[in-house]
Design an enzyme around this catalytic site. Structure first.
Site, PDB file in Angstrom:
ATOM      1  N   HIS A  30       0.827   2.556  -6.353  1.00 48.91           N
ATOM      2  CA  HIS A  30       1.996   2.042  -5.648  1.00 48.91           C
ATOM      3  C   HIS A  30       2.648   0.921  -6.458  1.00 48.91           C
ATOM      4  O   HIS A  30       2.076   0.427  -7.429  1.00 48.91           O
ATOM      5  CB  HIS A  30       1.624   1.517  -4.263  1.00 48.91           C
ATOM      6  N   LYS A  77       3.160  -4.054  -3.166  1.00 51.13           N
ATOM      7  CA  LYS A  77       2.297  -3.625  -2.060  1.00 51.13           C
ATOM      8  C   LYS A  77       1.138  -4.602  -1.920  1.00 51.13           C
ATOM      9  O   LYS A  77       0.491  -4.954  -2.902  1.00 51.13           O
ATOM     10  CB  LYS A  77       1.784  -2.199  -2.279  1.00 51.13           C
TER      11      LYS A  77
END
Length: 268
Positions: free
Chosen positions: A156, A160
């Site tokens: 990600h 995040k």
């Protein structure tokens, strides 16, 4: 049929704006409210001003004002904020679509309790493709129950804040359930140094964070002489927005209860 009156939490954020765009573009939905934290830069402004086409809905930090005209709330924020929204929505009969991840057991229990008063779709990933992938993983796990090592790799963007991703954890839970195992007992979330030989019953996780990766997930079933990889890659958050609207349509017919995207998609 009347349009779905939907509010968006975290309206100033990346996901919030994607949700607002999707709602405004959907003829079956209307933007009825927008929320953000007190002090957030967007509070007090039109929720769709960023698109150049104002929606006539002001971003509010007060829940009562932000949700006054809404039947649904879509929430992709942080656990602490989502839990406040859950409590309010349960008391006022507002249905929720929750894509927030990183809840502890107490937070999950609070959502379960709220679902006795209102209808909630709670899923770590709202993408239709991801949830079809979950079904494929269930089928694969049953077939590869012996002689295959299972590893889950996720990547990600740098912003995040939780790891592994909620989607990766859900994949692990789906696989563990299919194998009759408890992920809390067999999940391996870090390896360093002399770890010893791999426990064949374990499910391993690896996490990558960097750049602007929207979300990549691969499950590896590694056997002797072959390996099978099931991968889903997101190139845009719009998939989460479209899945959320599909969840809202599903909730139209529900008065209470806790559901996930497997229910929404009829994959049970």
């Amino acid at each position: 049929m009347k349009p779905l009156k939907i509010a968006v939490a975290g309206a100033s954020g990346r996901m919030g704006r994607m949700l607002i765009e999707a709602i405004v573009a959907d003829p079956e939905a209307m933007l009825a409210g927008a929320l953000d934290m007190h002090g957030a830069p967007g509070v007090g402004s039109d929720a769709a001003a960023f698109s150049g086409q104002p929606a006539g809905v002001t971003i509010e930090s007060d829940l009562a004002k932000g949700l006054a005209q809404s039947e649904f709330l879509i929430d992709f924020t942080r656990p602490e904020g989502t839990l406040k929204h859950v409590e309010y929505c349960a008391e006022h009969g507002i249905k929720m679509i929750i894509g927030t991840t990183g809840f502890d057991d107490a937070g999950k229990a609070a959502i379960v309790a709220a679902a006795k008063k209102t209808a909630i779709v709670f899923a770590p990933n709202m993408s239709v493709g991801v949830n079809v992938t979950m079904k494929l993983l269930e089928l694969a796990a049953k077939s590869f129950s012996h002689g295959y090592d299972i590893e889950i790799i996720e990547a990600h963007h740098r912003h995040k804040v939780d790891a592994p991703s909620g989607t990766a954890l859900k994949m692990g839970e789906v696989i563990a359930d299919a194998l009759g195992r408890d992920l809390k007992q067999v999940g391996v979330f870090a390896r360093e140094g002399v770890t010893g030989e791999r426990d064949p019953s374990s499910i391993g996780f690896a996490t990558i964070r960097g750049g602007d990766i929207v979300g990549d997930h691969t499950v590896l079933f590694a056997g002797i002489g072959e390996r099978i990889e099931i991968t889903h890659k997101s190139s845009s958050r719009v998939t989460y927005a479209h899945g959320s609207l599909r969840a809202a349509r599903f909730l139209r017919e529900q008065s209470s209860g806790l559901f996930d995207m497997q229910d929404v998609l009829g994959l049970r």
